[in-house]
Design an enzyme around this catalytic site. Sequence first.
Site, PDB file in Angstrom:
ATOM      1  N   GLU A 188      -1.216  -2.950  10.696  1.00 42.16           N
ATOM      2  CA  GLU A 188      -2.423  -2.847  11.288  1.00 42.16           C
ATOM      3  C   GLU A 188      -2.043  -3.156  12.568  1.00 42.16           C
ATOM      4  OE1 GLU A 188      -6.013  -1.288   9.749  1.00 42.16           O
ATOM      5  OE2 GLU A 188      -3.839  -0.645   9.002  1.00 42.16           O
ATOM      6  N   HIS A 198      -8.113   5.989   3.547  1.00 42.48           N
ATOM      7  CA  HIS A 198      -8.059   4.447   3.325  1.00 42.48           C
ATOM      8  C   HIS A 198      -7.771   4.422   1.723  1.00 42.48           C
ATOM      9  CE1 HIS A 198     -10.515   0.387   3.663  1.00 42.48           C
ATOM     10  NE2 HIS A 198      -9.126   0.569   2.810  1.00 42.48           N
ATOM     11  N   VAL A 207       1.900   1.282   7.886  1.00 37.01           N
ATOM     12  CA  VAL A 207       2.296   0.296   8.356  1.00 37.01           C
ATOM     13  C   VAL A 207       1.642  -0.308   8.708  1.00 37.01           C
ATOM     14  CG1 VAL A 207       4.392   1.327   9.551  1.00 37.01           C
ATOM     15  CG2 VAL A 207       2.282   1.473  10.911  1.00 37.01           C
ATOM     16  N   LYS A 217       1.260   2.047  15.429  1.00 34.34           N
ATOM     17  CA  LYS A 217       0.271   2.809  14.138  1.00 34.34           C
ATOM     18  C   LYS A 217       0.825   4.199  15.224  1.00 34.34           C
ATOM     19  CE  LYS A 217      -2.625   0.706  10.454  1.00 34.34           C
ATOM     20  NZ  LYS A 217      -1.729   1.552   9.582  1.00 34.34           N
ATOM     21  N   ASN A 250      -6.481  -1.506  -3.094  1.00 36.59           N
ATOM     22  CA  ASN A 250      -5.275  -1.487  -3.805  1.00 36.59           C
ATOM     23  C   ASN A 250      -5.568  -2.212  -5.262  1.00 36.59           C
ATOM     24  OD1 ASN A 250      -2.393  -3.018  -4.075  1.00 36.59           O
ATOM     25  ND2 ASN A 250      -3.426  -5.012  -3.205  1.00 36.59           N
ATOM     26  N   MET A 306       1.287  -1.041  -0.118  1.00 34.00           N
ATOM     27  CA  MET A 306       0.030   0.068   0.475  1.00 34.00           C
ATOM     28  C   MET A 306       0.782   1.207   0.215  1.00 34.00           C
ATOM     29  SD  MET A 306      -2.864  -1.043  -0.525  1.00 34.00           S
ATOM     30  CE  MET A 306      -3.512   0.579   0.037  1.00 34.00           C
ATOM     31  N   SER A 340      -7.569   0.394   7.474  1.00 33.28           N
ATOM     32  CA  SER A 340      -8.209   0.128   6.699  1.00 33.28           C
ATOM     33  C   SER A 340      -9.559  -0.526   8.119  1.00 33.28           C
ATOM     34  CB  SER A 340      -7.967  -1.818   6.070  1.00 33.28           C
ATOM     35  OG  SER A 340      -7.034  -1.576   5.134  1.00 33.28           O
TER      36      SER A 340
END
Length: 292
Positions: free
Chosen positions: A101, A147, A99, A106, A150, A22, A126
């Site tokens: 989840e 958000h 980075v 985070k 991909n 991502m 996400s």
Amino acid sequence: MSEPVAAQRAGGRIGVVGAGTMGTGIAYVFAAAGAEVTVVEPDGERARAALRTAATQAARAAERGRLDAAVAQGVPDRLTVVADVAELPEGLDLIVESVPERMELKRAVLAAAERRSPRLLASNTSGLPISELGADLDRPADFLGLHFFNPVWSMPLIEIVHSPATAPEQIDAARAAAELVGKETIVVRDAPGFATSRLGIALGLEAIRMLADGVAAAADIDRAMELGYRHPMGPLRLTDLVGLDVRLDVARNLAKTYGDRFDPPQLLVDKVAAGELGRKTGRGFYDWPAPD
């Protein structure tokens, strides 16, 4: 409160933390839009892979007429990689954290990024709560969720997630950033799973349960949704594209709030434990060719 990104007229100066699938995509679309992008990635091989991917994607976009050839050639020159958040330039227009989840990871990254005084700070989560991610920030009004989906260079949507603390003008700034990279936006309030992950994970987990129960083969489950409901991609192939590990993390986080309807199926847990993460590892619910 700092000046919003919307005040910036040219490509801007962008920071992206994390050069996974991502993060690489986010860095690429901003560089392709003319921004100067600094990517934070401590893993040298991953950093080099991100630069190769960006260059390859730019060349393909030029070949297909989707990107001006001169702009495509300049994409690698607009990407700089550093090893630590502390090396990001100060006063960037936008920093996007991308980075894994994990809440504590985070939060630590976001706190470090905020110390670089960006005009707008965002998480590419996400489904983790934006309010909780920003709980320790000094300037929560300048923080929100962006958000991306991909592959970032072809998916047209960015989901803007705001907490009660997010300043309205920064939501406008986020829209401007999305417009810069040619994306459409939806704006949702801070709730676990937001809109897209909550719906997408529910469908994906049920498809995995059906596969585990022997209801049908993966390709037939996907074809049912593609032809019967006009989904552009079936839920199992999409899970491979997103990453089984990402889907597992999101499912576990949603289960904490919404209960056992989001408990991950054992098949998903087992595949992640075996390193079958989807396209990025060559195998998930499908077998995938090695990346270029």
